[in-house]
Design an enzyme around this catalytic site. Structure first.
Site, PDB file in Angstrom:
ATOM      1  N   ILE A 172      53.383  50.580  15.152  1.00 20.32           N
ATOM      2  CA  ILE A 172      53.874  50.685  13.775  1.00 20.32           C
ATOM      3  C   ILE A 172      54.832  51.869  13.654  1.00 20.32           C
ATOM      4  O   ILE A 172      55.905  51.752  13.046  1.00 20.32           O
ATOM      5  CB  ILE A 172      52.693  50.810  12.782  1.00 20.32           C
ATOM      6  CG1 ILE A 172      51.915  49.487  12.731  1.00 20.32           C
ATOM      7  CG2 ILE A 172      53.182  51.201  11.384  1.00 20.32           C
ATOM      8  CD1 ILE A 172      50.600  49.554  11.972  1.00 20.32           C
TER       9      ILE A 172
ATOM     10  N   THR B 299      58.116  50.955  15.166  1.00 20.49           N
ATOM     11  CA  THR B 299      58.837  50.025  14.292  1.00 20.49           C
ATOM     12  C   THR B 299      59.412  50.759  13.085  1.00 20.49           C
ATOM     13  O   THR B 299      60.557  50.535  12.694  1.00 20.49           O
ATOM     14  CB  THR B 299      57.896  48.894  13.824  1.00 20.49           C
ATOM     15  OG1 THR B 299      57.355  48.234  14.981  1.00 20.49           O
ATOM     16  CG2 THR B 299      58.630  47.892  12.956  1.00 20.49           C
ATOM     17  N   GLU B 300      58.633  51.641  12.500  1.00 18.13           N
ATOM     18  CA  GLU B 300      59.048  52.341  11.284  1.00 18.13           C
ATOM     19  C   GLU B 300      60.134  53.394  11.536  1.00 18.13           C
ATOM     20  O   GLU B 300      61.089  53.478  10.779  1.00 18.13           O
ATOM     21  CB  GLU B 300      57.841  53.011  10.623  1.00 18.13           C
ATOM     22  CG  GLU B 300      56.872  52.050   9.972  1.00 18.13           C
ATOM     23  CD  GLU B 300      57.444  51.381   8.738  1.00 18.13           C
ATOM     24  OE1 GLU B 300      58.325  51.948   8.070  1.00 18.13           O
ATOM     25  OE2 GLU B 300      56.992  50.272   8.425  1.00 18.13           O
ATOM     26  N   SER B 301      59.955  54.220  12.567  1.00 20.72           N
ATOM     27  CA  SER B 301      60.836  55.393  12.713  1.00 20.72           C
ATOM     28  C   SER B 301      61.367  55.634  14.115  1.00 20.72           C
ATOM     29  O   SER B 301      62.096  56.600  14.328  1.00 20.72           O
ATOM     30  CB  SER B 301      60.065  56.649  12.293  1.00 20.72           C
ATOM     31  OG  SER B 301      59.019  56.896  13.230  1.00 20.72           O
TER      32      SER B 301
ATOM     33  N   TYR C 144      58.894  41.558  10.498  1.00 24.67           N
ATOM     34  CA  TYR C 144      58.370  42.905  10.697  1.00 24.67           C
ATOM     35  C   TYR C 144      57.093  42.869  11.542  1.00 24.67           C
ATOM     36  O   TYR C 144      56.946  43.612  12.511  1.00 24.67           O
ATOM     37  CB  TYR C 144      58.096  43.566   9.339  1.00 24.67           C
ATOM     38  CG  TYR C 144      57.457  44.930   9.443  1.00 24.67           C
ATOM     39  CD1 TYR C 144      58.234  46.062   9.657  1.00 24.67           C
ATOM     40  CD2 TYR C 144      56.076  45.091   9.318  1.00 24.67           C
ATOM     41  CE1 TYR C 144      57.643  47.324   9.760  1.00 24.67           C
ATOM     42  CE2 TYR C 144      55.488  46.335   9.412  1.00 24.67           C
ATOM     43  CZ  TYR C 144      56.271  47.447   9.627  1.00 24.67           C
ATOM     44  OH  TYR C 144      55.697  48.684   9.722  1.00 24.67           O
TER      45      TYR C 144
END
Length: 185
Positions: A68, A71-73, A165
């Site tokens: 996660i 994926t996010e940052s 996502y």
């Protein structure tokens, strides 16, 4: 008789808690280095410690949390989205302000979201709340991205669970589960 499941998924696709290994921190460090080779040693070990400790609190597989975060940052603690989400787990200031007291933490403004420890503590707790609210991890991951109200509205219109996502998160998660040596791509 077993209940009939609609579109059952193989168990290996659903993030499950994996047994703790004696050198779990070394595995996390290796994965972080593979994802972000230019990250300084101090930051690598700090991120690994945070991910390990916070994952254990909620009994989540650290590989899912790292997927996660990637994926996010892309493991950039200073990341900022067009919508104003900040830090490793890309939290909006309003979400952080709402979550902080639930964890006994003080919200110190937008800049505090760039602190990896604070950000990951809030992010994993938020994921846990979403997991409890929606009842399964796939929906919790989708809600983490869309927001719980956004996902609920989207699904109430008859749409299927958004997958782009979640598929990206699960792709990174499966790379980590397969003990990849080169977690890039």
């Amino acid at each position: 008789a077993k209940p009939l499941l609609i579109n059952p998924r193989p168990k290996d696709e659903i993030p499950a808690k994996e047994p703790k290994k004696p050198d779990e921190t070394a595995e996390i460090v290796e994965a972080i280095r593979a994802y972000h080779p230019s990250l300084g040693e101090e930051d690598v070990f700090r991120f690994a410690r945070i991910v390990r400790e916070e994952s254990r609190k909620y009994d989540y597989d650290w590989k899912l949390i790292l997927a996660i975060i990637r994926t996010e940052s892309n493991l950039n603690a200073r990341a900022r989205s067009r919508k104003g989400a900040r830090g490793l787990m890309q939290l909006l200031p309003s979400t952080a302000k709402w979550l902080s007291p639930k964890l006994g933490l003080e919200y110190k403004g937008k800049e505090s979201l760039y602190d990896p420890e604070y950000n990951v503590k809030l992010g994993i707790h938020y994921l846990h709340m979403l997991h409890q609210e929606f009842g399964d991890m796939e929906k919790a991951i989708a809600a983490y991205n869309r927001g719980p109200r956004g996902l609920t509205r989207y699904l109430s219109r008859g749409n299927t669970l958004p997958s782009r996502y979640s598929e990206k998160v699960m792709g990174y998660y499966n790379q980590l589960r397969n003990n990849c040596k080169e977690c890039t791509g």
